[in-house]
Design a protein around this motif. Structure first.
Motif, short mmCIF file in Angstrom:
data_model
loop_
_atom_site.label_atom_id
_atom_site.label_comp_id
_atom_site.label_asym_id
_atom_site.label_seq_id
_atom_site.Cartn_x
_atom_site.Cartn_y
_atom_site.Cartn_z
N PHE A 21 0.81 -1.21 0.00
CA PHE A 21 0.00 0.00 0.00
C PHE A 21 0.84 1.27 0.00
O PHE A 21 0.44 2.29 -0.56
CB PHE A 21 -1.00 -0.02 1.16
N ALA A 22 2.04 1.22 0.58
CA ALA A 22 2.95 2.37 0.51
C ALA A 22 3.35 2.63 -0.95
O ALA A 22 3.47 3.78 -1.37
CB ALA A 22 4.18 2.13 1.37
N ALA A 23 3.51 1.56 -1.73
CA ALA A 23 3.84 1.70 -3.15
C ALA A 23 2.72 2.38 -3.93
O ALA A 23 2.96 2.98 -4.97
CB ALA A 23 4.17 0.34 -3.75
N LEU A 24 1.49 2.31 -3.42
CA LEU A 24 0.35 2.98 -4.05
C LEU A 24 0.25 4.43 -3.60
O LEU A 24 -0.59 5.18 -4.08
CB LEU A 24 -0.96 2.25 -3.74
N GLY A 25 1.06 4.82 -2.62
CA GLY A 25 1.07 6.21 -2.15
C GLY A 25 0.37 6.43 -0.83
O GLY A 25 0.30 7.56 -0.36
N PHE A 26 -0.14 5.38 -0.19
CA PHE A 26 -0.79 5.53 1.10
C PHE A 26 0.27 5.62 2.19
O PHE A 26 1.36 5.07 2.05
CB PHE A 26 -1.76 4.38 1.38
N THR A 27 -0.05 6.31 3.26
CA THR A 27 0.90 6.47 4.36
C THR A 27 0.37 5.76 5.59
O THR A 27 -0.79 5.34 5.64
CB THR A 27 1.13 7.96 4.67
N PHE A 28 1.23 5.67 6.60
CA PHE A 28 0.88 4.97 7.84
C PHE A 28 1.18 5.88 9.02
O PHE A 28 2.14 6.62 9.01
CB PHE A 28 1.65 3.65 7.94
N ASP A 29 0.34 5.79 10.03
CA ASP A 29 0.51 6.58 11.25
C ASP A 29 0.98 5.64 12.36
O ASP A 29 0.21 4.82 12.86
CB ASP A 29 -0.81 7.25 11.63
N ALA A 30 2.24 5.76 12.72
CA ALA A 30 2.85 4.88 13.72
C ALA A 30 2.18 5.04 15.09
O ALA A 30 2.18 4.10 15.89
CB ALA A 30 4.35 5.17 13.83
#
Length: 132
Positions: A21-30
């Motif tokens: 999903f990061a490769a699709l441009g989505f980010t993550f909130d640690a």
């Protein structure tokens, strides 16, 4: 009242799903993530997903876990700002292991295509003409 959409998805390998999903441009909130779950930001302030390891997801339900590669309960549909964004996200998804269950559909006023992510969940990306 400001509402958010937050949906939970079971995944087989959390790190692999995060990379997809990061490769699709989505980010993550640690801040809202752990070894068992990752908070994925799709549209800041409005749409988020919690990717959960299958054992953690299973601990929250009292029914068997559906296997998305075998049966589907839902198709997650996201709007896009252009046909080009639909095509770009589909290309990124496929390049990172997704498959497309059908070719793009062009209705003139609406353009869409879907993909099956690496865990079998179905996503549909759609652009609708502003005048539609």
């Amino acid at each position: 009242m400001n509402k958010q959409v937050i949906f939970n998805l079971p995944v087989k390998n959390l790190d692999r799903s995060k990379a997809f999903f990061a490769a699709l441009g989505f980010t993550f909130d640690a801040k809202y993530s752990s070894d068992n779950a990752a908070w994925m930001v799709i549209a800041p302030g409005s749409i988020n997903a919690m990717l959960m390891t299958e054992p953690f997801f299973q601990s929250l339900i009292d029914k068997p876990l559906a296997q998305a590669r075998e049966a589907n309960e839902v198709i997650i549909c996201l709007s896009c700002e252009s046909r080009a964004e639909v095509d770009s996200l589909i290309a990124k998804a496929v390049a990172n292991g997704a498959r497309t269950p059908h070719p793009p559909e062009d209705h003139g006023f609406m353009y869409d295509q879907g993909f099956e992510d690496i865990d079998g969940h179905l996503w549909n990306l759609v652009w609708t003409a502003p005048q539609a």
